[in-house]
Design a protein around this motif. Structure first.
Motif, PDB file in Angstrom:
ATOM      1  N   ARG A 218       0.766  -0.607   0.140  1.00 22.88           N
ATOM      2  CA  ARG A 218      -0.092  -0.086   0.006  1.00 22.88           C
ATOM      3  C   ARG A 218       0.455   0.863   0.252  1.00 22.88           C
ATOM      4  O   ARG A 218       1.455   1.551   1.177  1.00 22.88           O
ATOM      5  CB  ARG A 218      -1.033  -0.309   1.059  1.00 22.88           C
ATOM      6  N   VAL A 219       0.479   2.371  -1.329  1.00 28.06           N
ATOM      7  CA  VAL A 219       0.863   3.835  -0.908  1.00 28.06           C
ATOM      8  C   VAL A 219       0.228   4.867  -0.613  1.00 28.06           C
ATOM      9  O   VAL A 219      -0.793   4.913  -1.365  1.00 28.06           O
ATOM     10  CB  VAL A 219       1.642   3.395  -2.452  1.00 28.06           C
TER      11      VAL A 219
ATOM     12  N   THR B  21      -4.617   7.150  -1.093  1.00 23.38           N
ATOM     13  CA  THR B  21      -3.898   5.805  -1.130  1.00 23.38           C
ATOM     14  C   THR B  21      -4.208   5.062  -1.884  1.00 23.38           C
ATOM     15  O   THR B  21      -5.931   4.758  -2.060  1.00 23.38           O
ATOM     16  CB  THR B  21      -4.223   5.332   0.357  1.00 23.38           C
ATOM     17  N   PHE B  22      -3.667   3.917  -2.296  1.00 23.11           N
ATOM     18  CA  PHE B  22      -3.844   3.078  -3.175  1.00 23.11           C
ATOM     19  C   PHE B  22      -2.755   1.546  -2.918  1.00 23.11           C
ATOM     20  O   PHE B  22      -1.718   1.586  -2.491  1.00 23.11           O
ATOM     21  CB  PHE B  22      -3.441   3.485  -4.610  1.00 23.11           C
ATOM     22  N   ASN B  23      -3.550   0.539  -3.920  1.00 26.19           N
ATOM     23  CA  ASN B  23      -2.690  -0.992  -3.436  1.00 26.19           C
ATOM     24  C   ASN B  23      -2.734  -1.100  -5.120  1.00 26.19           C
ATOM     25  O   ASN B  23      -3.178  -0.882  -5.538  1.00 26.19           O
ATOM     26  CB  ASN B  23      -4.088  -1.795  -2.606  1.00 26.19           C
ATOM     27  N   PRO B  24      -1.485  -1.501  -5.344  1.00 24.35           N
ATOM     28  CA  PRO B  24      -1.124  -1.295  -6.035  1.00 24.35           C
ATOM     29  C   PRO B  24      -1.083  -2.365  -7.041  1.00 24.35           C
ATOM     30  O   PRO B  24      -2.002  -4.308  -6.773  1.00 24.35           O
ATOM     31  CB  PRO B  24       0.647  -1.683  -6.688  1.00 24.35           C
ATOM     32  N   ASP B  25      -1.855  -1.988  -8.394  1.00 27.31           N
ATOM     33  CA  ASP B  25      -2.537  -3.010  -9.241  1.00 27.31           C
ATOM     34  C   ASP B  25      -1.090  -4.117  -9.720  1.00 27.31           C
ATOM     35  O   ASP B  25      -0.132  -3.772 -10.010  1.00 27.31           O
ATOM     36  CB  ASP B  25      -2.842  -2.772 -10.364  1.00 27.31           C
ATOM     37  N   PRO B  26      -1.132  -5.339  -9.581  1.00 28.02           N
ATOM     38  CA  PRO B  26       0.001  -6.492  -9.357  1.00 28.02           C
ATOM     39  C   PRO B  26      -0.391  -6.320 -11.497  1.00 28.02           C
ATOM     40  O   PRO B  26       1.497  -6.205 -12.147  1.00 28.02           O
ATOM     41  CB  PRO B  26      -0.594  -7.955  -9.093  1.00 28.02           C
ATOM     42  N   ASN B  27      -0.714  -6.303 -11.931  1.00 24.96           N
ATOM     43  CA  ASN B  27      -0.780  -5.533 -13.346  1.00 24.96           C
ATOM     44  C   ASN B  27       0.071  -5.394 -14.731  1.00 24.96           C
ATOM     45  O   ASN B  27      -0.113  -5.003 -15.437  1.00 24.96           O
ATOM     46  CB  ASN B  27      -2.277  -6.502 -14.402  1.00 24.96           C
TER      47      ASN B  27
ATOM     48  N   ILE C  43       5.040  -2.067   4.938  1.00 24.63           N
ATOM     49  CA  ILE C  43       5.601  -3.058   4.996  1.00 24.63           C
ATOM     50  C   ILE C  43       5.404  -3.686   5.444  1.00 24.63           C
ATOM     51  O   ILE C  43       5.717  -3.216   7.004  1.00 24.63           O
ATOM     52  CB  ILE C  43       6.740  -2.935   4.804  1.00 24.63           C
ATOM     53  N   PRO C  44       4.484  -5.065   5.445  1.00 25.93           N
ATOM     54  CA  PRO C  44       4.432  -6.378   6.792  1.00 25.93           C
ATOM     55  C   PRO C  44       6.346  -5.859   7.937  1.00 25.93           C
ATOM     56  O   PRO C  44       7.410  -6.165   7.271  1.00 25.93           O
ATOM     57  CB  PRO C  44       4.210  -7.182   6.199  1.00 25.93           C
ATOM     58  N   GLN C  45       5.990  -5.803   9.018  1.00 27.75           N
ATOM     59  CA  GLN C  45       6.671  -6.167  10.425  1.00 27.75           C
ATOM     60  C   GLN C  45       7.500  -7.651  10.045  1.00 27.75           C
ATOM     61  O   GLN C  45       8.502  -7.174   9.882  1.00 27.75           O
ATOM     62  CB  GLN C  45       6.259  -5.811  11.419  1.00 27.75           C
ATOM     63  N   LYS C  46       7.142  -8.761   9.481  1.00 25.01           N
ATOM     64  CA  LYS C  46       7.760  -9.815   8.782  1.00 25.01           C
ATOM     65  C   LYS C  46       8.978  -9.516   7.769  1.00 25.01           C
ATOM     66  O   LYS C  46      10.091  -9.916   7.950  1.00 25.01           O
ATOM     67  CB  LYS C  46       7.107 -10.703   8.638  1.00 25.01           C
TER      68      LYS C  46
END
Length: 437
Positions: A352-353, A374-380, A431-434
């Protein structure tokens, strides 16, 4: 009658040349004075004590024997026979004659010369034949007459200046000093012909002046390993000019590459690696006018990383808008750049950005009203695939993903989004903590 009283009466009677009778003190007629032998005999036969009886003399005898006794009396005061002006009792005379009289005769036990007592006192401590110890405490003992020569030329404890540096040293240490003396003269070890070089100047001579010193070629940093005497170096340089030029060209190429690598490392160290970028766009009004004139003009932010060893990102902005927002909006995009660690990351980029235009109003006067998208990147979307090495921040043909109508120029003017002719754009990636761990 006591003899002292008789003598006193006779003295008083004859004072001022006039004899007086000791009984009635009347003047006597000289014509009627005549010697009385019987009375004289009677007087001289009187028994008396020595005039020094109170000082301790035990002599008793007739008056006529007094002078004889006084000539030998131990308590009688007599002048020194050496005529030194001293008067003393007879019994102290031997001691005076032997030790105290300045006119006494004394013989020096060392040189055998005779002196008066007074002169002997001056002679003592200066007799050239007297045996004395060296004043430098070297332990030697000798006659005083040779002491000066010993102190100047023979004593191992005498002080002597170093003939080279002029510092004072004890004689028996000066030789060891000369092994370290900075001014001690030595000959050039390279046999260049220079002699009498001060020890402390030798390194300077070998470095700067010695014609026989071995030196490295001035192009040693370029790769030339030649070493020769300094006097021969000019010939070497003339004969190898072309090879030296080639070496220098190679060195310049290597250094250029090193500089580029260092710049890249500095850039990597200077960028954010926490997934957050705050981009200050200064001189905002001028850049907006420039964007209007140039048309479709894109500004680029510094690069940043999502996390350490993460994705390399960059934000771009069209201050006069792009696409559907051209002319009246601020357009904002994000792009993924080729990074050092792309082969270790998961693709496509999927985190997410968030874009934020920061309100610069004083928070104590009003609550800031930031503009956020805010947006979630489109994997395509091709921009979120693993980037190729040919794509970079200056490749304007590849547009990032974002908002062509992020905020209108009219809305920008309503609040303090522009302050001191600057705006602040914030981009953050969740970015997830893991992943960070």
């Amino acid at each position: 009658m006591d003899y002292k009283a008789i003598l006193a009466n006779c003295h008083n009677s004859s004072s001022e040349g006039v004899f007086k009778c000791p009984e009635d003190q009347l003047p006597l007629d000289y014509a009627k004075i005549y010697p009385d032998r019987d009375l004289e005999t009677q007087v001289l036969g009187l028994s008396i004590r020595c005039i020094h009886s109170e000082e301790g003399c035990r002599w008793n005898g007739q008056l006529k024997q007094l002078q004889i006794h006084l000539n030998i009396c131990a308590f009688n005061v007599i002048p020194c026979p050496n005529r030194c002006s001293t008067k003393l009792i007879r019994r102290d005379l031997p001691e005076h004659m032997q030790h105290d009289c300045p006119k006494r005769k004394v013989r020096c036990e060392f040189c055998g010369s005779d002196f008066t007592g007074e002169a002997y006192e001056d002679h003592q401590g200066s007799c050239p034949q007297e045996s004395v110890y060296c004043e430098n405490k070297c332990g030697a003992r000798m006659m005083r007459r040779v002491l000066s020569q010993h102190s100047l030329a023979e004593c191992p404890k005498r002080t002597q200046p170093c003939p080279y540096c002029n510092k004072e040293f004890v004689f028996d240490t000066i030789q060891s000093h000369q092994y370290q003396c900075p001014r001690y003269p030595i000959t050039c070890p390279n046999q260049c012909g220079m002699a009498n070089i001060a020890r402390e100047d030798l390194n300077g001579h070998l470095k700067d002046s010695c014609s026989s010193a071995l030196v490295l070629c001035p192009f040693k940093d370029s790769g030339c390993k030649h070493r020769c005497p300094k006097i021969s170096m000019s010939r070497h340089l003339e004969e190898n000019m072309r090879s030296h030029l080639s070496m220098m060209s190679s060195l310049v190429s290597r250094q250029r590459q090193e500089i580029q690598d260092l710049k890249k490392q500095v850039e990597e160290l200077s960028v954010s690696s926490e997934g957050v970028l705050i981009w200050k766009i200064s001189d905002y009004s001028r850049k907006v006018q420039e964007a209007k004139v140039r048309g479709n003009f894109e500004s680029f932010s510094p690069v940043f990383y999502t996390h350490r060893y993460g994705y390399k990102l960059q934000v771009s902005a069209f201050l006069n808008g792009n696409g559907s927002g051209e002319g009246s909006y601020l357009s904002v995009y994000i792009r993924v750049l080729p990074g050092e660690y792309d082969n270790l990351l998961e693709w496509p980029f999927s985190y997410r950005v968030t874009f934020t235009l920061l309100d610069q109003s004083d928070p104590s006067l009003s609550k800031p009203q930031n503009i956020t998208e805010t947006f979630n990147p489109d994997p395509n979307w091709k921009n979120f695939q693993k980037p190729s090495g040919s794509r970079n921040s200056l490749d304007e043909s590849t547009l990032g993903f974002g908002y062509p109508k992020f905020i209108s120029h009219e809305d920008i003017r309503k609040r303090n989004y522009v302050r001191d002719n600057s705006i602040f754009l914030r981009a953050s990636v969740e970015i997830p903590q893991k992943i960070i761990a």
